[in-house]
Design a protein around this motif. Structure first.
Motif, short mmCIF file in Angstrom:
data_model
loop_
_atom_site.label_atom_id
_atom_site.label_comp_id
_atom_site.label_asym_id
_atom_site.label_seq_id
_atom_site.Cartn_x
_atom_site.Cartn_y
_atom_site.Cartn_z
N SER A 136 -2.31 5.31 -10.98
CA SER A 136 -2.09 3.90 -11.28
C SER A 136 -0.64 3.64 -11.61
O SER A 136 0.09 4.55 -12.05
N GLY A 137 -0.21 2.39 -11.40
CA GLY A 137 1.15 2.01 -11.71
C GLY A 137 1.33 0.52 -11.60
O GLY A 137 0.43 -0.20 -11.14
N THR A 138 2.48 0.04 -12.01
CA THR A 138 2.75 -1.40 -11.98
C THR A 138 3.18 -1.88 -10.60
O THR A 138 3.43 -3.07 -10.41
N ALA A 183 -6.69 -3.57 -8.09
CA ALA A 183 -5.51 -4.29 -8.58
C ALA A 183 -6.01 -5.23 -9.67
O ALA A 183 -6.86 -6.09 -9.42
N SER A 184 -5.52 -5.06 -10.88
CA SER A 184 -6.03 -5.83 -12.00
C SER A 184 -4.90 -6.36 -12.86
O SER A 184 -3.75 -5.94 -12.72
N GLY A 185 -5.24 -7.29 -13.75
CA GLY A 185 -4.25 -7.84 -14.65
C GLY A 185 -3.62 -9.11 -14.11
O GLY A 185 -3.75 -9.43 -12.92
N ARG A 192 0.61 -6.82 -13.20
CA ARG A 192 -0.43 -6.22 -12.37
C ARG A 192 -0.42 -4.70 -12.50
O ARG A 192 0.63 -4.07 -12.66
N VAL A 193 -1.58 -4.11 -12.43
CA VAL A 193 -1.73 -2.66 -12.41
C VAL A 193 -2.52 -2.30 -11.15
O VAL A 193 -3.62 -2.81 -10.93
#
Length: 236
Positions: free
Chosen positions: A208-210, A184-186, A191-192
């Protein structure tokens, strides 16, 4: 042997089940309009069997939904069940077995196209399930219900990749996919998430997704692609 008896003998061959009590099958295929126009004694229409078969179908479909879709909440399962046991879905299964050509109808219903009426077909299909269950228990009714469930599930609105992946994985390998969030990043507002899909211990897809749900859908699509090409070694 009269024509009706010959036809239901062929029907038993079609469904792969020979009734111990043939009268149950005859009753399942007898519409109430026929009783109003016949002098035959001791006949019953299929309404009681339809009542019983409705409950058999509901229970067995509910069980398959509960076991097959562990990620669905109660509201979703209820909507899915309603679609799987509605008149249109049951009529399609009846048509697939050509039940319309077997039902004993009164002349009035015959003239008005009763053999193609969804309500008559759906009721006869449920009556057939009831007759099978009474004659041979769950084992006798299960094959037809399984065929109905498989065909009707494919027509459910809003089918998603996770549902399809689960169905394919269970049929091909007897396992249910497991999803794990691996990254989980951003920033908080963007977040992604990255999710991995596993079949047993094998990683078969990443996505991956939001949101986690979006990432799981992406991972499921990769898993479907992987199964279509055959699971092997290497990163998905």
């Amino acid at each position: 042997m009269d024509l009706f008896s010959e036809n239901i003998s062929r029907f038993e061959e079609l469904i792969g089940y020979r009734f111990l009590n043939r009268r149950l099958l005859e009753e399942a295929l007898t519409h109430r309009s026929y009783l109003n126009e016949t002098s035959e004694k001791g006949l019953s229409d299929n309404e009681r069997l339809e009542f019983f078969g409705d409950s058999v179908l509901s229970l067995m479909v509910t069980y398959r939904l509960f076991m097959g879709f562990p990620e669905k909440h109660e509201g979703e399962l209820t909507r899915m069940r309603a679609a799987l046991v509605d008149e249109a879905a049951l009529a399609r299964s009846a048509v697939a077995l050509d039940i319309g050509g077997l039902i004993r109808l009164g002349r009035g219903e015959e003239r008005t196209g009763g053999r193609a009426k969804k309500s008559i077909l759906a009721d006869a299909y449920e009556a057939l399930l009831g007759a099978l269950y009474l004659d041979g228990g769950e084992k006798a009714a299960a094959p037809l219900i399984e065929a109905h469930f498989t065909a009707a599930t494919k027509l459910l609105p809003g089918r998603d990749s996770k549902s399809e992946f689960q169905e394919v994985a269970q049929a091909a390998m007897g396992v249910t996919p497991v999803y794990r969030t691996i990254d989980a990043s951003g920033p908080d507002h963007a977040r992604v998430f990255t999710v991995a899909a596993y079949l047993g211990d094998e990683l078969v897809g990443e996505g991956s997704g939001t949101s986690k749900k979006e990432a799981e859908q992406a991972a499921a699509r990769r898993g479907l692609e992987r199964l279509a090409g055959g699971c092997g070694s290497g990163r998905p």
